[in-house]
Design an enzyme around this catalytic site. Sequence first.
Site, short mmCIF file in Angstrom:
data_model
loop_
_atom_site.label_atom_id
_atom_site.label_comp_id
_atom_site.label_asym_id
_atom_site.label_seq_id
_atom_site.Cartn_x
_atom_site.Cartn_y
_atom_site.Cartn_z
N ASN A 150 32.85 38.90 36.14
CA ASN A 150 33.31 38.35 34.85
C ASN A 150 33.97 36.98 34.97
O ASN A 150 33.85 36.16 34.07
CB ASN A 150 34.21 39.35 34.12
CG ASN A 150 35.47 39.67 34.87
OD1 ASN A 150 35.48 39.68 36.10
ND2 ASN A 150 36.54 39.92 34.16
N GLU A 248 42.19 46.08 42.36
CA GLU A 248 42.42 45.61 40.98
C GLU A 248 41.28 46.14 40.15
O GLU A 248 40.14 45.69 40.30
CB GLU A 248 42.44 44.08 40.95
CG GLU A 248 43.53 43.44 41.79
CD GLU A 248 44.92 43.77 41.30
OE1 GLU A 248 45.07 44.07 40.09
OE2 GLU A 248 45.85 43.77 42.11
N CYS A 282 39.17 41.99 32.16
CA CYS A 282 39.87 43.26 32.40
C CYS A 282 41.13 43.35 31.55
O CYS A 282 41.64 44.43 31.31
CB CYS A 282 40.20 43.39 33.87
SG CYS A 282 41.16 41.98 34.47
N GLU A 461 48.43 41.51 43.06
CA GLU A 461 48.06 40.19 43.55
C GLU A 461 49.08 39.20 42.99
O GLU A 461 50.00 39.56 42.30
CB GLU A 461 46.65 39.84 43.08
CG GLU A 461 45.59 40.77 43.66
CD GLU A 461 44.17 40.34 43.31
OE1 GLU A 461 43.92 39.96 42.16
OE2 GLU A 461 43.31 40.41 44.21
#
Length: 480
Positions: A150, A248, A282, A461
């Site tokens: 994405n 993630e 996301c 992250e």
Amino acid sequence: MQIIENYINGQLVAPRAGNYLDNVEPATGQVYSQIPNSCQQDLEFAVTAAQQAQYSWANTSLEKRAAILCRLADLIDANAEDLARAEAIDNGKPIAFARKVDIYRSSANIRFFAHAGTQFSSESHAMENIAINYTLRDPIGIVGCISPWNFPLYLFTWKIAPALATGNVVIAKPSEVTPMTAYLFSKLCIEAGLPAGVLNILHGSGASIGGPITTHPKIKAISFTGGSATGAHITQATAGMFKKLSLELGGKNPTLVFADCDFEETVKEVVRAAFSNQGQICLCGSRIYIERPIYEQFKQAFVELVEKLKIGDPLDEQTQHGALVSEAHMNKVLSYIELAKQEGGTILTGGKRHQLDGRCANGFFVEPTVIEGLTNQCRTNQEEIFGPVCSIMPFDDEQQALELANGTQYGLASSVWTNDLKRAHRVAKQIEAGIVWINCWLLRDLRTPFGGVKSSGVGREGGLEAMRFFTEPKNVCIKY
Ligand code: NAP
């Protein structure tokens, strides 16, 4: 037809077994390039190159590592236009968006972690009159970075940069669906003078090369961004190997709109939160809860604005809503719209594949879709669709809003729209998510922790979190 190559040991090379996959332009449905479908042989070649580079890169001075990374960031900026165009063609996203978001953030990621590397320090703990402890933070060695389609270059660099800045050598795999900018990036790595073997980029499918990277015994840590099912698969496949994992994963993010919000600003931003990048972020807010007194007014203004989004050729500067990334993904999104109807939902706008003329006649376009009348428990509101589809629902009070927001297996991001400061604090504290935006969405400071809870992931992250993930702490205790 452009043939993409792997980047191993500082060189662009063909896959050892000679296998290639077609790469399709989503806006046209046409195959426009081919990518290596790498296999175990390519991986062994990359691991050997990484092993050879490991010691010397770990012992390269921080300043020199930072200088090389900054050169790489400068090269991304210098080639921003070509990269933005490549991203728009490969992914289907509007070129204006690719320029402003994807490519801008790719160089920002690298520059940020180049500097972070020179500022990173470790802890010391004094035991009064007895001893002093200090913590060494050494690179892990060879690490694997696997990223999704994405934000192809943006998320690829988001992982690679902290891994390299902390002195690791990297084996990275971009998504097979969007390999182009990672390939162009490998050419920039050569131009920037990144030493051979420090970064190796292997293209190919999850099954043929993603899986082998995650289970290779010499690769000690995996930083993965992608779907929750793949994250679960990686966790199982690496169980017993004691690798460090950063996962993630997916989201089904709630947007909570309270009656005391700044109405016009909120409508505009909630549209952006739901439909940016064709809803393929996301962090997109796909479950929108609106306090009942303003529900009807909000619904009307929201749908009106959604209908103004300009669907078009990703290469047209005016386009705001491009193509979905692949035919398979488009069909998945359309199947969820059908499911929503079966579950009792009413389509307020959108709901269909969008047909364009000319070069984009066979493209994978789906109209921005707004649905109402669904329960919180239905599959449409529980499963990640990852497309331009959102569901709107009313709520009566703060407690109910929180129960609805927290009522899924996911916990990545959320946004809350209110002018009541006390409420903002209360709600932020109780939402089960790694990220809460109050009166904003996707406002990012790269120093902050980034990631989710529940099925949205493990670990964080961003900033120090990434620097810590990519280093191995060793405590040294010295008795006085
Ligand atoms: P995906 O299917 O899970 O794939 C992600 C990456 O993993 C791709 O490079 C994929 O390769 C690879 N892969 C697939 N199977 C693998 C396996 N068995 N072992 C190792 N690697 C494997 O996800 P996606 O469809 O690309 O991306 C969409 C998902 O990513 C959504 O769920 C979205 O929410 C999530 N996402 C999360 C974040 C976050 O920060 N939390 C950010 C962006 C996206 P192929 O593409 O070649 O199959």
